[in-house]
Scaffold this motif. Structure first.
Motif, PDB file in Angstrom:
ATOM      1  N   VAL A  48       0.848  -1.186   0.000  1.00 20.09           N
ATOM      2  CA  VAL A  48       0.000   0.000   0.000  1.00 20.09           C
ATOM      3  C   VAL A  48       0.879   1.230   0.000  1.00 20.09           C
ATOM      4  O   VAL A  48       1.801   1.364   0.801  1.00 20.09           O
ATOM      5  CB  VAL A  48      -0.931   0.016   1.244  1.00 20.09           C
ATOM      6  N   LEU A  49       0.614   2.154  -0.902  1.00 24.38           N
ATOM      7  CA  LEU A  49       1.373   3.401  -0.978  1.00 24.38           C
ATOM      8  C   LEU A  49       0.615   4.490  -0.230  1.00 24.38           C
ATOM      9  O   LEU A  49      -0.557   4.734  -0.502  1.00 24.38           O
ATOM     10  CB  LEU A  49       1.568   3.826  -2.443  1.00 24.38           C
ATOM     11  N   SER A  50       1.240   5.120   0.738  1.00 22.78           N
ATOM     12  CA  SER A  50       0.613   6.188   1.503  1.00 22.78           C
ATOM     13  C   SER A  50       1.284   7.513   1.182  1.00 22.78           C
ATOM     14  O   SER A  50       2.500   7.660   1.359  1.00 22.78           O
ATOM     15  CB  SER A  50       0.720   5.918   3.010  1.00 22.78           C
ATOM     16  N   LYS A  51       0.508   8.454   0.705  1.00 21.16           N
ATOM     17  CA  LYS A  51       1.067   9.739   0.328  1.00 21.16           C
ATOM     18  C   LYS A  51       1.720  10.433   1.506  1.00 21.16           C
ATOM     19  O   LYS A  51       2.766  11.072   1.377  1.00 21.16           O
ATOM     20  CB  LYS A  51      -0.041  10.636  -0.250  1.00 21.16           C
ATOM     21  N   ASP A  69      -6.529   6.942   0.238  1.00 17.24           N
ATOM     22  CA  ASP A  69      -7.644   7.687  -0.342  1.00 17.24           C
ATOM     23  C   ASP A  69      -7.451   9.195  -0.256  1.00 17.24           C
ATOM     24  O   ASP A  69      -8.300   9.971  -0.719  1.00 17.24           O
ATOM     25  CB  ASP A  69      -8.976   7.273   0.298  1.00 17.24           C
ATOM     26  N   GLU A  70      -6.337   9.640   0.328  1.00 17.26           N
ATOM     27  CA  GLU A  70      -6.010  11.063   0.271  1.00 17.26           C
ATOM     28  C   GLU A  70      -5.847  11.501  -1.181  1.00 17.26           C
ATOM     29  O   GLU A  70      -5.963  12.684  -1.505  1.00 17.26           O
ATOM     30  CB  GLU A  70      -4.728  11.346   1.055  1.00 17.26           C
ATOM     31  N   PHE A  71      -5.572  10.524  -2.062  1.00 18.47           N
ATOM     32  CA  PHE A  71      -5.492  10.798  -3.495  1.00 18.47           C
ATOM     33  C   PHE A  71      -6.771  11.460  -4.000  1.00 18.47           C
ATOM     34  O   PHE A  71      -6.740  12.378  -4.817  1.00 18.47           O
ATOM     35  CB  PHE A  71      -5.246   9.482  -4.233  1.00 18.47           C
ATOM     36  N   VAL A  72      -7.918  10.979  -3.496  1.00 14.27           N
ATOM     37  CA  VAL A  72      -9.204  11.476  -3.963  1.00 14.27           C
ATOM     38  C   VAL A  72      -9.382  12.953  -3.622  1.00 14.27           C
ATOM     39  O   VAL A  72      -9.990  13.715  -4.376  1.00 14.27           O
ATOM     40  CB  VAL A  72     -10.357  10.649  -3.342  1.00 14.27           C
ATOM     41  N   TYR A  73      -8.806  13.373  -2.497  1.00 15.47           N
ATOM     42  CA  TYR A  73      -9.016  14.742  -2.025  1.00 15.47           C
ATOM     43  C   TYR A  73      -7.857  15.665  -2.397  1.00 15.47           C
ATOM     44  O   TYR A  73      -7.884  16.847  -2.052  1.00 15.47           O
ATOM     45  CB  TYR A  73      -9.210  14.732  -0.510  1.00 15.47           C
ATOM     46  N   ALA A  74      -6.848  15.144  -3.078  1.00 13.32           N
ATOM     47  CA  ALA A  74      -5.710  15.976  -3.484  1.00 13.32           C
ATOM     48  C   ALA A  74      -6.130  16.914  -4.613  1.00 13.32           C
ATOM     49  O   ALA A  74      -7.197  16.761  -5.223  1.00 13.32           O
ATOM     50  CB  ALA A  74      -4.547  15.089  -3.938  1.00 13.32           C
ATOM     51  N   SER A  75      -5.305  17.869  -4.906  1.00 12.38           N
ATOM     52  CA  SER A  75      -5.593  18.796  -5.986  1.00 12.38           C
ATOM     53  C   SER A  75      -5.604  18.053  -7.318  1.00 12.38           C
ATOM     54  O   SER A  75      -5.035  16.964  -7.451  1.00 12.38           O
ATOM     55  CB  SER A  75      -4.542  19.901  -6.030  1.00 12.38           C
ATOM     56  N   GLU A  76      -6.245  18.650  -8.309  1.00 18.49           N
ATOM     57  CA  GLU A  76      -6.316  18.021  -9.615  1.00 18.49           C
ATOM     58  C   GLU A  76      -4.926  17.793 -10.198  1.00 18.49           C
ATOM     59  O   GLU A  76      -4.653  16.760 -10.806  1.00 18.49           O
ATOM     60  CB  GLU A  76      -7.140  18.886 -10.567  1.00 18.49           C
ATOM     61  N   GLU A  77      -4.021  18.741  -9.974  1.00 17.18           N
ATOM     62  CA  GLU A  77      -2.657  18.611 -10.481  1.00 17.18           C
ATOM     63  C   GLU A  77      -1.945  17.418  -9.840  1.00 17.18           C
ATOM     64  O   GLU A  77      -1.259  16.661 -10.509  1.00 17.18           O
ATOM     65  CB  GLU A  77      -1.871  19.895 -10.215  1.00 17.18           C
ATOM     66  N   VAL A 109      -6.656   4.417 -17.022  1.00 14.97           N
ATOM     67  CA  VAL A 109      -6.495   4.041 -15.617  1.00 14.97           C
ATOM     68  C   VAL A 109      -7.817   4.247 -14.880  1.00 14.97           C
ATOM     69  O   VAL A 109      -8.428   5.314 -14.952  1.00 14.97           O
ATOM     70  CB  VAL A 109      -5.379   4.877 -14.963  1.00 14.97           C
ATOM     71  N   GLU A 110      -8.245   3.222 -14.175  1.00 14.35           N
ATOM     72  CA  GLU A 110      -9.509   3.254 -13.438  1.00 14.35           C
ATOM     73  C   GLU A 110      -9.224   3.453 -11.950  1.00 14.35           C
ATOM     74  O   GLU A 110      -8.314   2.841 -11.397  1.00 14.35           O
ATOM     75  CB  GLU A 110     -10.248   1.934 -13.666  1.00 14.35           C
ATOM     76  N   VAL A 111      -9.995   4.326 -11.320  1.00 13.23           N
ATOM     77  CA  VAL A 111      -9.876   4.554  -9.884  1.00 13.23           C
ATOM     78  C   VAL A 111     -11.039   3.838  -9.204  1.00 13.23           C
ATOM     79  O   VAL A 111     -12.203   4.195  -9.380  1.00 13.23           O
ATOM     80  CB  VAL A 111      -9.905   6.056  -9.540  1.00 13.23           C
ATOM     81  N   ILE A 112     -10.733   2.792  -8.428  1.00 11.27           N
ATOM     82  CA  ILE A 112     -11.747   1.988  -7.739  1.00 11.27           C
ATOM     83  C   ILE A 112     -11.745   2.370  -6.269  1.00 11.27           C
ATOM     84  O   ILE A 112     -10.702   2.348  -5.618  1.00 11.27           O
ATOM     85  CB  ILE A 112     -11.448   0.486  -7.921  1.00 11.27           C
ATOM     86  N   ARG A 113     -12.912   2.687  -5.728  1.00 17.78           N
ATOM     87  CA  ARG A 113     -12.991   3.193  -4.349  1.00 17.78           C
ATOM     88  C   ARG A 113     -13.529   2.156  -3.354  1.00 17.78           C
ATOM     89  O   ARG A 113     -13.405   2.360  -2.140  1.00 17.78           O
ATOM     90  CB  ARG A 113     -13.880   4.430  -4.294  1.00 17.78           C
ATOM     91  N   TYR A 114     -14.144   1.082  -3.843  1.00 20.83           N
ATOM     92  CA  TYR A 114     -14.793   0.155  -2.922  1.00 20.83           C
ATOM     93  C   TYR A 114     -14.405  -1.286  -3.233  1.00 20.83           C
ATOM     94  O   TYR A 114     -13.990  -1.614  -4.346  1.00 20.83           O
ATOM     95  CB  TYR A 114     -16.323   0.291  -3.023  1.00 20.83           C
ATOM     96  N   LEU A 156     -11.191  -1.835   0.612  1.00 18.50           N
ATOM     97  CA  LEU A 156     -10.571  -0.530   0.399  1.00 18.50           C
ATOM     98  C   LEU A 156     -11.124   0.513   1.367  1.00 18.50           C
ATOM     99  O   LEU A 156     -10.374   1.223   2.039  1.00 18.50           O
ATOM    100  CB  LEU A 156     -10.806  -0.073  -1.045  1.00 18.50           C
ATOM    101  N   LYS A 157     -12.445   0.619   1.409  1.00 19.35           N
ATOM    102  CA  LYS A 157     -13.077   1.650   2.232  1.00 19.35           C
ATOM    103  C   LYS A 157     -12.722   1.468   3.697  1.00 19.35           C
ATOM    104  O   LYS A 157     -12.533   2.445   4.439  1.00 19.35           O
ATOM    105  CB  LYS A 157     -14.599   1.600   2.044  1.00 19.35           C
ATOM    106  N   GLY A 158     -12.604   0.211   4.123  1.00 23.13           N
ATOM    107  CA  GLY A 158     -12.275  -0.056   5.513  1.00 23.13           C
ATOM    108  C   GLY A 158     -10.857   0.319   5.885  1.00 23.13           C
ATOM    109  O   GLY A 158     -10.518   0.373   7.072  1.00 23.13           O
ATOM    110  N   HIS A 159     -10.009   0.580   4.895  1.00 24.01           N
ATOM    111  CA  HIS A 159      -8.618   0.934   5.164  1.00 24.01           C
ATOM    112  C   HIS A 159      -8.241   2.282   4.562  1.00 24.01           C
ATOM    113  O   HIS A 159      -7.063   2.585   4.400  1.00 24.01           O
ATOM    114  CB  HIS A 159      -7.682  -0.151   4.621  1.00 24.01           C
ATOM    115  N   ASN A 160      -9.257   3.085   4.210  1.00 24.30           N
ATOM    116  CA  ASN A 160      -9.018   4.424   3.660  1.00 24.30           C
ATOM    117  C   ASN A 160      -8.096   4.380   2.448  1.00 24.30           C
ATOM    118  O   ASN A 160      -7.123   5.120   2.341  1.00 24.30           O
ATOM    119  CB  ASN A 160      -8.420   5.355   4.727  1.00 24.30           C
ATOM    120  N   GLN A 161      -8.427   3.483   1.513  1.00 24.94           N
ATOM    121  CA  GLN A 161      -7.606   3.300   0.318  1.00 24.94           C
ATOM    122  C   GLN A 161      -8.468   3.380  -0.936  1.00 24.94           C
ATOM    123  O   GLN A 161      -9.687   3.203  -0.891  1.00 24.94           O
ATOM    124  CB  GLN A 161      -6.905   1.930   0.348  1.00 24.94           C
ATOM    125  N   VAL A 162      -7.809   3.649  -2.042  1.00 28.37           N
ATOM    126  CA  VAL A 162      -8.409   3.481  -3.360  1.00 28.37           C
ATOM    127  C   VAL A 162      -7.464   2.624  -4.193  1.00 28.37           C
ATOM    128  O   VAL A 162      -6.305   2.418  -3.807  1.00 28.37           O
ATOM    129  CB  VAL A 162      -8.679   4.828  -4.076  1.00 28.37           C
TER     130      VAL A 162
END
Length: 299
Positions: A4-7, A88-96, A251-256, A268-274
């Protein structure tokens, strides 16, 4: 390598542009042969040859039978995929920042797909497991090619190449390229003339000149992958080998869910991941096995 990669632990607060992509991978086959689009349900190529020579016909003379052989070769694409979990911090990061992630991931996938093409088409293996793939079956060089030169003690690699080329040209077929394993390229680079200078100075220090004696050449560790005895492969890559892709999925972003079926990492959701996933339908075909010859190490 972490699953798992954590930002938060891997990157600074402000993600710098242009992530350094350390993913490695390239395809010698793709560089030497022509790519063409492949329909999703496959492609049938026909090899065509006139079997005899032209005939002299005397005035008022009868014409004799010529003949032609047409043989089909079917190229069926198979699916390859790569995925990775990230925070899942990826989801809330800036578009860039998200684009930096997705660009690096898609570029890395392209490199892995290129390396995978070599491993699958050379050896018929699943690149991830290294085990022979029933999906590929016999559609690979190790199985299809019967022209083989075995390296013996004291052999000159130059002579090995000449012998392999002769096996093809004796059948009146063309040779357009040579793929070498690094150890074979190194042996070729060490050859010297009678005066002591290097016979192939353009190969010195690991250089890949692109052409050698007018022949297109590529060096790749993919040829001697694992326990393979393959050290060189010569042949008509331009006309007797085809590859292509039928569909490239963004590239597909899967959240659940649990898309990688990892029972340890779980939902994924249980571990705050995408989950990032890329897929591609990739196919290839060896149109004429007689147009290729292997140079192999002794068992």
């Amino acid at each position: 390598m972490a699953d798992v990669l954590s930002k938060g632990t891997l990157f600074p607060e402000e993600l710098i542009p242009d992530l350094i992509n350390k993913t490695t991978g390239a395809s010698a086959l793709a560089q030497l042969s022509g790519q063409k689009p492949i329909p999703f349900n496959g492609l049938k190529e026909f090899t065509f040859s006139l079997d005899k020579e032209v005939d002299i016909v005397a005035e008022n003379g009868a014409k004799s039978k010529g003949g032609a052989t047409i043989a089909p070769r079917t190229i069926v694409p198979l699916k390859i995929e790569y995925g990775a979990r990230i925070s899942d911090e990826f989801v809330y990061a800036s578009e860039e920042a998200r684009m930096d992630y997705l660009t690096a991931f898609s570029e890395g996938f392209a490199r892995k797909a290129a390396k995978g093409l070599d491993l699958m088409a050379f050896h018929g293996i699943n690149p991830r497991t290294g085990v022979a793939s029933s999906v590929i079956g016999n559609n690979h060089f190790d199985k299809a090619i019967t022209n083989i030169v075995t390296i013996k003690s004291g052999d000159s690699p130059d002579d090995n190449i000449e012998a392999a080329i002769a096996l093809i040209q004796n059948k009146e077929l063309d040779v357009t390229g040579l793929i070498m394993a690094p150890e074979f390229r190194s042996a070729l680079a060490k050859l010297k003339t009678s005066s002591g200078s290097k016979l192939y100075p353009e190969l010195a220090w690991g250089n890949n000149p692109g052409t050698l004696n007018g022949l297109s050449v590529r060096t790749t560790p993919n040829l001697a992958h694992g326990a393979s005895l393959d050290r060189g492969l010569v042949g008509d890559f331009a006309n007797a080998f085809r590859w292509g892709y039928a569909k490239q999925i963004p590239v597909e972003v899967i959240r659940y869910g649990n898309p990688d079926n990892d029972t340890t990492l779980g939902d994924l959701k249980g571990h705050n991941q995408v989950y990032l996933r890329a897929e591609m339908y990739l196919g290839w075909g060896i149109l004429d096995p007689n147009a290729f010859a292997f140079i192999k190490a002794g068992a």
